[in-house]
Motif scaffolding. Structure first.
Motif, short mmCIF file in Angstrom:
data_model
loop_
_atom_site.label_atom_id
_atom_site.label_comp_id
_atom_site.label_asym_id
_atom_site.label_seq_id
_atom_site.Cartn_x
_atom_site.Cartn_y
_atom_site.Cartn_z
N ARG A 109 0.83 -1.21 0.00
CA ARG A 109 0.00 0.00 0.00
C ARG A 109 0.86 1.25 0.00
O ARG A 109 0.35 2.36 0.22
CB ARG A 109 -0.89 0.00 1.25
N LEU A 110 2.13 1.10 -0.28
CA LEU A 110 3.04 2.24 -0.23
C LEU A 110 2.68 3.30 -1.27
O LEU A 110 2.93 4.49 -1.06
CB LEU A 110 4.48 1.75 -0.44
N ASP A 111 2.10 2.87 -2.39
CA ASP A 111 1.75 3.84 -3.43
C ASP A 111 0.69 4.82 -2.96
O ASP A 111 0.65 5.97 -3.43
CB ASP A 111 1.29 3.12 -4.69
N ASP A 112 -0.17 4.40 -2.02
CA ASP A 112 -1.19 5.31 -1.48
C ASP A 112 -0.58 6.38 -0.59
O ASP A 112 -1.20 7.44 -0.37
CB ASP A 112 -2.24 4.53 -0.68
N ILE A 113 0.61 6.12 -0.08
CA ILE A 113 1.29 7.08 0.81
C ILE A 113 2.23 7.99 0.02
O ILE A 113 2.32 9.19 0.28
CB ILE A 113 2.06 6.33 1.91
N LEU A 114 2.90 7.41 -0.96
CA LEU A 114 3.92 8.17 -1.69
C LEU A 114 3.34 9.26 -2.59
O LEU A 114 4.08 10.14 -3.02
CB LEU A 114 4.76 7.21 -2.55
N ILE A 115 2.03 9.22 -2.87
CA ILE A 115 1.48 10.25 -3.75
C ILE A 115 1.59 11.65 -3.14
O ILE A 115 1.64 12.64 -3.87
CB ILE A 115 0.02 9.95 -4.11
N ILE A 116 1.67 11.74 -1.80
CA ILE A 116 1.80 13.05 -1.17
C ILE A 116 3.24 13.37 -0.79
O ILE A 116 3.52 14.45 -0.28
CB ILE A 116 0.90 13.17 0.07
N ALA A 117 4.16 12.42 -1.01
CA ALA A 117 5.55 12.63 -0.62
C ALA A 117 6.19 13.84 -1.29
O ALA A 117 6.94 14.57 -0.64
CB ALA A 117 6.37 11.36 -0.88
N PRO A 118 5.95 14.11 -2.59
CA PRO A 118 6.53 15.33 -3.17
C PRO A 118 6.05 16.61 -2.50
O PRO A 118 6.83 17.57 -2.34
CB PRO A 118 6.07 15.27 -4.64
N TYR A 119 4.80 16.63 -2.06
CA TYR A 119 4.31 17.81 -1.32
C TYR A 119 4.98 17.90 0.04
O TYR A 119 5.25 19.01 0.54
CB TYR A 119 2.80 17.74 -1.16
N LEU A 120 5.23 16.76 0.67
CA LEU A 120 5.98 16.77 1.93
C LEU A 120 7.39 17.29 1.71
O LEU A 120 7.93 18.03 2.55
CB LEU A 120 6.02 15.36 2.54
N GLU A 121 7.99 16.92 0.59
CA GLU A 121 9.31 17.46 0.26
C GLU A 121 9.24 18.98 0.07
O GLU A 121 10.11 19.71 0.55
CB GLU A 121 9.84 16.82 -1.03
N LEU A 122 8.20 19.44 -0.62
CA LEU A 122 8.03 20.88 -0.83
C LEU A 122 7.95 21.62 0.50
O LEU A 122 8.64 22.63 0.71
CB LEU A 122 6.76 21.12 -1.65
N GLY A 123 7.11 21.12 1.41
CA GLY A 123 6.99 21.76 2.71
C GLY A 123 8.27 21.69 3.53
O GLY A 123 8.64 22.67 4.19
N GLY A 124 8.95 20.55 3.48
CA GLY A 124 10.18 20.41 4.24
C GLY A 124 11.28 21.34 3.75
O GLY A 124 12.00 21.94 4.55
N VAL A 125 11.39 21.48 2.43
CA VAL A 125 12.42 22.37 1.89
C VAL A 125 12.12 23.83 2.23
O VAL A 125 13.02 24.60 2.56
CB VAL A 125 12.53 22.18 0.35
N GLY A 160 -4.88 8.06 -11.68
CA GLY A 160 -4.99 9.26 -10.85
C GLY A 160 -3.86 9.39 -9.84
O GLY A 160 -3.38 10.50 -9.58
N HIS A 161 -3.42 8.27 -9.28
CA HIS A 161 -2.29 8.30 -8.34
C HIS A 161 -1.03 8.86 -9.03
O HIS A 161 -0.32 9.70 -8.48
CB HIS A 161 -2.01 6.89 -7.81
N THR A 162 -0.77 8.35 -10.23
CA THR A 162 0.41 8.80 -10.95
C THR A 162 0.30 10.28 -11.33
O THR A 162 1.28 11.03 -11.22
CB THR A 162 0.61 7.95 -12.22
#
Length: 271
Positions: free
Chosen positions: A103-119, A171-173
């Protein structure tokens, strides 16, 4: 005799000084450099004709050419079509990962936004301020969600696991690549590696969607195109003036008022 010689020498010197050309007269003079500082000024205020930019060099073409090719490729290899069809890709993927599920793909879809916020929290300067980033994200998300939903409803492609008929595009992609494109656009002036990391995460989402039998190859390639295209359209249609302070009224005054026995606030300003 000495007086006569002295007068002769003085007279000869005066004659030579009078009739002998100077060094400046003998050597050729170098003309003064022309003033090129104001050579391109237009003091008359005449509007100079602008050279038209060819259509293929326009911002819209540059922003849409890559995602358009991805969407086109995805559409051409639906089901058993194309040089390397979705059926062939699905068969080869499940030879490598016959039982792997996650189910990792359901979590990773928001990871780029988390990177944006972290940076941003780390203090790295983005291309635009936080308000404009939020507006671009909101607009891009609306474009992506509406476009993918419409195409899913029109194409009605069955998923590999036969769960429904909403396979094309993924949609996930699309979501993952949209967020990755935002990260890339905001921080590429600082380092390309921010975008590389975000796109690597988005590519992992696409791969996991196929491994989990949720999407075909055609779905994820087209989904990536929809995500990138939505982000680019979000930036192209954004009308805010980048890097400038918003226009706000100056000389604003707010004062309490009392009208017909009811309290209130009155506001006046001078632009």
């Amino acid at each position: 005799m000495r007086t006569f010689l002295s007068r002769s020498i003085v007279g000869a010197a005066l004659w030579l000084a009078t009739f002998t050309p100077t060094l400046a007269q003998i050597l050729p003079t170098t003309p003064a450099a022309s003033d090129t500082t104001h050579k391109y000024e237009n003091p008359a205020g005449i509007a100079l004709p602008k050279t038209p930019v060819p259509w293929y060099k326009g911002k819209l073409v540059k922003a849409t050419i890559v995602p358009a090719l991805m969407i086109t490729y995805g559409a051409t290899c639906i089901n058993g079509n194309g040089l390397y069809s979705s059926y062939q890709a699905n068969r080869d993927i499940h030879k490598l990962f016959p039982t792997f599920r996650t189910r990792l793909d359901d979590i990773l879809i928001i990871a780029p936004y988390l990177e944006l916020g972290g940076v941003l929290l780390a203090g790295v300067e983005s291309r635009d301020d936080n308000l404009n980033i939020g507006l671009v994200v909101l607009k891009s998300e609306l474009i992506m969600l509406s476009s993918t939903f419409i195409v899913k409803s029109l194409t009605k492609i069955r998923r590999p696991d036969n769960s429904d008929m909403l396979s094309f595009p993924s949609g996930h992609t699309a979501q993952a690549f949209l967020a990755a494109s935002i990260v890339h656009n905001e921080f590429r002036h600082k380092s390309q590696w921010y975008g590389v990391g975000a796109y690597a995460i988005a590519t992992s989402v696409a791969a996991l969607r196929m491994i989990n039998s949720k999407h075909w190859q055609s779905d994820v390639v087209a989904g990536a195109g929809f995500g990138i295209l939505s982000a680019h359209l979000g930036y192209l249609t954004h009308r805010n003036r980048w890097g400038r302070k918003p226009i706000i009224p100056t000389g604003m005054n707010i004062m309490p008022t009392w009208q017909q026995g009811a309290p209130g606030l009155g506001m006046t300003w001078k632009l």
